[in-house]
Design a protein around this motif. Structure first.
Motif, PDB file in Angstrom:
ATOM      1  N   CYS A  82       0.941  -1.040  -0.007  1.00  0.00           N
ATOM      2  CA  CYS A  82       0.088  -0.075  -0.135  1.00  0.00           C
ATOM      3  C   CYS A  82       0.886   1.334  -0.097  1.00  0.00           C
ATOM      4  CB  CYS A  82      -0.728  -0.027   1.372  1.00  0.00           C
ATOM      5  SG  CYS A  82      -2.129   1.491   1.370  1.00  0.00           S
ATOM      6  N   ALA A  83       1.382   1.516  -1.348  1.00  0.00           N
ATOM      7  CA  ALA A  83       2.649   2.568  -1.284  1.00  0.00           C
ATOM      8  C   ALA A  83       2.143   3.773  -2.024  1.00  0.00           C
ATOM      9  CB  ALA A  83       3.564   1.934  -2.227  1.00  0.00           C
ATOM     10  N   ARG A  84       0.896   3.642  -2.826  1.00  0.00           N
ATOM     11  CA  ARG A  84       0.600   4.939  -3.506  1.00  0.00           C
ATOM     12  C   ARG A  84      -0.680   5.504  -2.788  1.00  0.00           C
ATOM     13  NH1 ARG A  84       0.021   1.392  -8.749  1.00  0.00           N
ATOM     14  NH2 ARG A  84      -1.417   0.313  -7.107  1.00  0.00           N
ATOM     15  N   PRO A  85      -1.010   6.938  -3.285  1.00  0.00           N
ATOM     16  CA  PRO A  85      -2.061   7.572  -2.516  1.00  0.00           C
ATOM     17  C   PRO A  85      -3.314   6.854  -2.758  1.00  0.00           C
ATOM     18  CG  PRO A  85      -0.341   8.989  -3.384  1.00  0.00           C
ATOM     19  CD  PRO A  85       0.106   7.844  -4.023  1.00  0.00           C
ATOM     20  N   ASP A  86      -3.580   6.274  -3.931  1.00  0.00           N
ATOM     21  CA  ASP A  86      -4.819   5.679  -4.313  1.00  0.00           C
ATOM     22  C   ASP A  86      -5.075   4.374  -3.728  1.00  0.00           C
ATOM     23  OD1 ASP A  86      -5.533   8.017  -5.679  1.00  0.00           O
ATOM     24  OD2 ASP A  86      -4.934   6.951  -7.614  1.00  0.00           O
ATOM     25  N   ASP A  87      -4.121   3.677  -3.292  1.00  0.00           N
ATOM     26  CA  ASP A  87      -4.012   2.145  -2.803  1.00  0.00           C
ATOM     27  C   ASP A  87      -5.022   2.019  -1.525  1.00  0.00           C
ATOM     28  OD1 ASP A  87      -2.373   1.379  -4.778  1.00  0.00           O
ATOM     29  OD2 ASP A  87      -0.755   1.504  -3.408  1.00  0.00           O
ATOM     30  N   PRO A  88      -5.282   2.881  -0.664  1.00  0.00           N
ATOM     31  CA  PRO A  88      -6.407   2.613   0.242  1.00  0.00           C
ATOM     32  C   PRO A  88      -7.548   2.489  -0.347  1.00  0.00           C
ATOM     33  CG  PRO A  88      -4.768   4.122   1.092  1.00  0.00           C
ATOM     34  CD  PRO A  88      -4.536   3.804  -0.031  1.00  0.00           C
TER      35      PRO A  88
END
Length: 373
Positions: A82-88
């Motif tokens: 979960c490394a990118r802003p959109d991943d959550p």
């Protein structure tokens, strides 16, 4: 005798946070040392220097960087980043409910690894199954990298593996131009600035918009001896970049991806290392643990720099380097990891006195050079 894994600082980054450092028995540090020797650097030490700068350490089933987790599935283990802003938001879509760590873990335990991976791929999430990648024969490194003074490296890559490769080619004498787009700067710029300076000091920074500056971009590629990119082929096609056409014209085109150019699949250093089996088996039999810090990244940067140097002597070609294959080549089975009583802390090289260039600092100068070439 202290193993290379321990002396490199990797053991300090492997194991439970409240347990002893671990040596999983992989020959990762030895492989990195071999590739580094060809490049004139301490390859094993490069594997741990980001952690040395950030101060992060081992965290068991949570990666050293904190963005990846090992989760038990119905039939094994998965690594989920979960490394990118959109991943959550993508994780919420994955489990069909507002995401929390507890809900995610519960959801994974009731699904097979194959189902989790398939659903994650559809959403563009970076998920792997531990040990899913076959183990190839260890790659070979050249005896020594030649002086690369006069070579021009155009680096479109981001984060760690590609920029490390460009950095190592720069240490061998090459001129490096880092290219970013206006809407997609290198995400590593938002991390530890000292680490970014370490990899990009002495390089030139250019920002080009392929939608409006296609001619300038093409002109830059025509002058390049080496192109480094870490994008999926369909993304490059949207920019009008053709790896095979560039190679036919004599350019060495290095493509670094998680699982190879033919695999339209997202991956980062920690989840790719897990896919390669580059994990530590808990001595108490509780499953896999992360080892090192996103090891697929620095391993690939080292190996890729050696491959590029070899290729320059032959002429233009496309080098398809899969991070999973490089990491898997350093794995030595799945025996329980060995606790060690003392593990040296990771060490970092001296930070350059000249910081990395600000985004686009050299755009005007490079465009002027292209116009007069």
């Amino acid at each position: 005798m202290t193993s290379a894994w321990v002396s490199s600082g990797l053991a300090a980054l492997t194991g439970h946070p409240d347990g002893p450092p671990l040596d999983p028995g992989h020959h990762t540090a030895e492989a990195a040392a071999q590739w580094g020797a060809a490049l004139g650097v301490n390859g094993a030490a490069l594997l741990t220097e980001r952690a040395a700068l950030t101060g992060r350490t081992r965290a068991g089933t949570i990666s050293v960087g904190g963005s990846c987790r090992l989760l038990e599935t119905a039939d094994g283990w998965a690594a989920l980043s979960c490394a990118r802003p959109d991943d959550p938001d993508l994780l919420t879509a994955l489990i069909g409910a507002p995401m929390s760590r507890r809900k995610l873990a519960e959801w994974c335990r009731t699904r097979s690894g194959a189902e989790i991976r398939q659903r994650a791929r559809l959403l563009g999430l970076a998920v792997s199954l531990v040990g899913e990648w076959p183990h190839p024969a260890p790659p070979c490194a050249p005896a020594a990298v030649p002086d690369l003074r006069g070579a021009l490296v155009v680096d479109f890559s981001a984060l760690w593996a590609g920029p490390l490769c460009a950095h190592l080619l720069g240490l061998a004498g090459a001129q490096v131009i880092k290219v970013e787009t206006p809407d997609r700067p290198d995400g590593a710029r938002f991390g530890d600035p000292r680490f970014f300076d370490l990899l990009h000091s002495g390089h030139r920074s250019v920002i080009l918009d392929p939608r409006h500056q296609a001619a300038a971009l093409q002109s830059l590629l025509e002058r390049a001896d080496v192109v480094i990119e870490s994008s999926r082929p369909r993304a490059l096609a949207r920019w009008g970049l053709d790896a095979h056409a560039a190679a036919a014209a004599g350019t060495v085109w290095l493509s670094i991806t998680a699982y190879g150019r033919r695999e339209d699949r997202v991956g980062f250093g920690d989840d790719v290392a897990a896919a390669a089996g580059l994990v530590a088996q808990d001595p108490d039999g509780c499953g896999p643990l992360f080892c090192g810090d996103a090891l697929a990244d620095p391993l690939t940067g080292l190996y890729a720099a050696c491959r590029v140097a070899e290729s320059l002597a032959r002429g233009g070609e496309v080098l398809d380097v899969a991070m999973a294959a490089v990491a898997a080549s350093t794995v030595s089975g799945y025996a329980p990891a060995r606790p060690v009583s003392f593990a040296p802390a990771p060490q970092a090289r001296t930070i350059p006195s000249v910081p990395a260039p600000q985004p686009g600092r050299d755009t005007a100068a490079v465009l002027a050079e292209l116009a007069t070439a």
